[in-house]
Scaffold this motif. Sequence first.
Motif, PDB file in Angstrom:
ATOM      1  N   MET A 137       0.842  -1.170   0.000  1.00  0.00           N
ATOM      2  CA  MET A 137       0.000   0.000   0.000  1.00  0.00           C
ATOM      3  C   MET A 137       0.892   1.240   0.000  1.00  0.00           C
ATOM      4  O   MET A 137       1.826   1.338   0.761  1.00  0.00           O
ATOM      5  CB  MET A 137      -0.890  -0.004   1.247  1.00  0.00           C
ATOM      6  CG  MET A 137      -1.573   1.284   1.478  1.00  0.00           C
ATOM      7  SD  MET A 137      -2.516   1.598   2.999  1.00  0.00           S
ATOM      8  CE  MET A 137      -2.675   0.100   3.856  1.00  0.00           C
ATOM      9  N   LYS A 183       1.086   9.167   6.228  1.00  0.00           N
ATOM     10  CA  LYS A 183       2.049   8.356   6.987  1.00  0.00           C
ATOM     11  C   LYS A 183       2.368   9.022   8.319  1.00  0.00           C
ATOM     12  O   LYS A 183       2.441   8.355   9.356  1.00  0.00           O
ATOM     13  CB  LYS A 183       3.321   8.131   6.184  1.00  0.00           C
ATOM     14  CG  LYS A 183       4.335   7.250   6.931  1.00  0.00           C
ATOM     15  CD  LYS A 183       5.575   7.026   6.121  1.00  0.00           C
ATOM     16  CE  LYS A 183       6.586   6.138   6.796  1.00  0.00           C
ATOM     17  NZ  LYS A 183       6.678   6.156   8.231  1.00  0.00           N
ATOM     18  N   ASN A 217       0.004   5.724  15.972  1.00  0.00           N
ATOM     19  CA  ASN A 217       0.703   4.545  16.470  1.00  0.00           C
ATOM     20  C   ASN A 217       1.517   4.878  17.725  1.00  0.00           C
ATOM     21  O   ASN A 217       1.491   4.146  18.713  1.00  0.00           O
ATOM     22  CB  ASN A 217       1.597   3.987  15.368  1.00  0.00           C
ATOM     23  CG  ASN A 217       1.885   2.524  15.535  1.00  0.00           C
ATOM     24  OD1 ASN A 217       1.184   1.827  16.248  1.00  0.00           O
ATOM     25  ND2 ASN A 217       2.900   2.061  14.855  1.00  0.00           N
ATOM     26  N   LYS A 226      -8.399  -1.593  16.863  1.00  0.00           N
ATOM     27  CA  LYS A 226      -7.992  -2.974  16.621  1.00  0.00           C
ATOM     28  C   LYS A 226      -7.554  -3.181  15.167  1.00  0.00           C
ATOM     29  O   LYS A 226      -6.504  -3.755  14.890  1.00  0.00           O
ATOM     30  CB  LYS A 226      -9.136  -3.921  16.977  1.00  0.00           C
ATOM     31  CG  LYS A 226      -8.769  -5.358  17.022  1.00  0.00           C
ATOM     32  CD  LYS A 226      -9.949  -6.176  17.519  1.00  0.00           C
ATOM     33  CE  LYS A 226      -9.555  -7.606  17.786  1.00  0.00           C
ATOM     34  NZ  LYS A 226     -10.678  -8.378  18.322  1.00  0.00           N
ATOM     35  N   ASN A 227      -8.356  -2.690  14.230  1.00  0.00           N
ATOM     36  CA  ASN A 227      -8.002  -2.815  12.814  1.00  0.00           C
ATOM     37  C   ASN A 227      -6.799  -1.958  12.452  1.00  0.00           C
ATOM     38  O   ASN A 227      -5.966  -2.357  11.634  1.00  0.00           O
ATOM     39  CB  ASN A 227      -9.190  -2.461  11.923  1.00  0.00           C
ATOM     40  CG  ASN A 227     -10.139  -3.619  11.768  1.00  0.00           C
ATOM     41  OD1 ASN A 227      -9.732  -4.769  11.760  1.00  0.00           O
ATOM     42  ND2 ASN A 227     -11.420  -3.308  11.635  1.00  0.00           N
ATOM     43  N   PHE A 228      -6.700  -0.781  13.045  1.00  0.00           N
ATOM     44  CA  PHE A 228      -5.548   0.081  12.783  1.00  0.00           C
ATOM     45  C   PHE A 228      -4.257  -0.631  13.168  1.00  0.00           C
ATOM     46  O   PHE A 228      -3.313  -0.692  12.387  1.00  0.00           O
ATOM     47  CB  PHE A 228      -5.673   1.406  13.547  1.00  0.00           C
ATOM     48  CG  PHE A 228      -4.459   2.281  13.384  1.00  0.00           C
ATOM     49  CD1 PHE A 228      -4.322   3.087  12.268  1.00  0.00           C
ATOM     50  CD2 PHE A 228      -3.455   2.291  14.339  1.00  0.00           C
ATOM     51  CE1 PHE A 228      -3.198   3.884  12.102  1.00  0.00           C
ATOM     52  CE2 PHE A 228      -2.331   3.084  14.187  1.00  0.00           C
ATOM     53  CZ  PHE A 228      -2.200   3.885  13.063  1.00  0.00           C
ATOM     54  N   LYS A 264      -3.755  -3.795  13.587  1.00  0.00           N
ATOM     55  CA  LYS A 264      -3.589  -5.002  12.764  1.00  0.00           C
ATOM     56  C   LYS A 264      -2.908  -4.659  11.438  1.00  0.00           C
ATOM     57  O   LYS A 264      -2.030  -5.385  10.986  1.00  0.00           O
ATOM     58  CB  LYS A 264      -4.957  -5.639  12.507  1.00  0.00           C
ATOM     59  CG  LYS A 264      -4.924  -6.861  11.621  1.00  0.00           C
ATOM     60  CD  LYS A 264      -6.317  -7.383  11.411  1.00  0.00           C
ATOM     61  CE  LYS A 264      -6.343  -8.507  10.404  1.00  0.00           C
ATOM     62  NZ  LYS A 264      -7.719  -8.937  10.112  1.00  0.00           N
ATOM     63  N   HIS A 265      -3.314  -3.544  10.836  1.00  0.00           N
ATOM     64  CA  HIS A 265      -2.795  -3.194   9.517  1.00  0.00           C
ATOM     65  C   HIS A 265      -1.602  -2.248   9.543  1.00  0.00           C
ATOM     66  O   HIS A 265      -0.812  -2.227   8.603  1.00  0.00           O
ATOM     67  CB  HIS A 265      -3.902  -2.552   8.678  1.00  0.00           C
ATOM     68  CG  HIS A 265      -5.013  -3.503   8.371  1.00  0.00           C
ATOM     69  ND1 HIS A 265      -4.890  -4.525   7.479  1.00  0.00           N
ATOM     70  CD2 HIS A 265      -6.253  -3.599   8.876  1.00  0.00           C
ATOM     71  CE1 HIS A 265      -6.013  -5.211   7.420  1.00  0.00           C
ATOM     72  NE2 HIS A 265      -6.856  -4.660   8.262  1.00  0.00           N
ATOM     73  N   TYR A 266      -1.481  -1.456  10.609  1.00  0.00           N
ATOM     74  CA  TYR A 266      -0.439  -0.438  10.598  1.00  0.00           C
ATOM     75  C   TYR A 266       0.498  -0.492  11.803  1.00  0.00           C
ATOM     76  O   TYR A 266       1.600   0.021  11.737  1.00  0.00           O
ATOM     77  CB  TYR A 266      -1.047   0.960  10.483  1.00  0.00           C
ATOM     78  CG  TYR A 266      -0.020   2.003  10.113  1.00  0.00           C
ATOM     79  CD1 TYR A 266       0.409   2.137   8.801  1.00  0.00           C
ATOM     80  CD2 TYR A 266       0.547   2.811  11.075  1.00  0.00           C
ATOM     81  CE1 TYR A 266       1.384   3.058   8.462  1.00  0.00           C
ATOM     82  CE2 TYR A 266       1.517   3.747  10.740  1.00  0.00           C
ATOM     83  CZ  TYR A 266       1.931   3.862   9.442  1.00  0.00           C
ATOM     84  OH  TYR A 266       2.888   4.768   9.105  1.00  0.00           O
ATOM     85  N   LYS A 270       3.265  -0.966  14.425  1.00  0.00           N
ATOM     86  CA  LYS A 270       4.619  -1.473  14.230  1.00  0.00           C
ATOM     87  C   LYS A 270       5.561  -1.189  15.391  1.00  0.00           C
ATOM     88  O   LYS A 270       6.658  -1.657  15.416  1.00  0.00           O
ATOM     89  CB  LYS A 270       5.201  -0.935  12.938  1.00  0.00           C
ATOM     90  CG  LYS A 270       5.327   0.566  12.875  1.00  0.00           C
ATOM     91  CD  LYS A 270       5.824   1.011  11.521  1.00  0.00           C
ATOM     92  CE  LYS A 270       5.767   2.521  11.432  1.00  0.00           C
ATOM     93  NZ  LYS A 270       6.044   3.002  10.098  1.00  0.00           N
TER      94      LYS A 270
END
Length: 90
Positions: A1, A8, A15, A81-83, A85-87, A89
């Motif tokens: 992506m 970003k 994050n 939760k989805n954030f 999972k996908h982003y 780090k």
Amino acid sequence: MTISRDTKRKFDLINALCSHEKPTLHVLQETTSIPLQTIKRQIGFLRSDFGMQVRYVRVSGGDRGSNGYYTIDDWGIIDLKNFLKHYGKF
């Protein structure tokens, strides 16, 4: 992506906010490498664009603005939760 630099930065900031117990402005800067003034501006965009309630909690003592941390009281349109999972780090 592929995402824009601005997006970003927002994602890095979200994050960092959720990865530290009491993230100060300087912790956010060290974690994300985003300039301090840009962090302040991006927090404003998180509030207005994503409907997040990002609150600055002042800690008594010291100079005004130098003691405190940020907390997220409401995630707005972001599903944590989805954030993560996908982003996530950190």
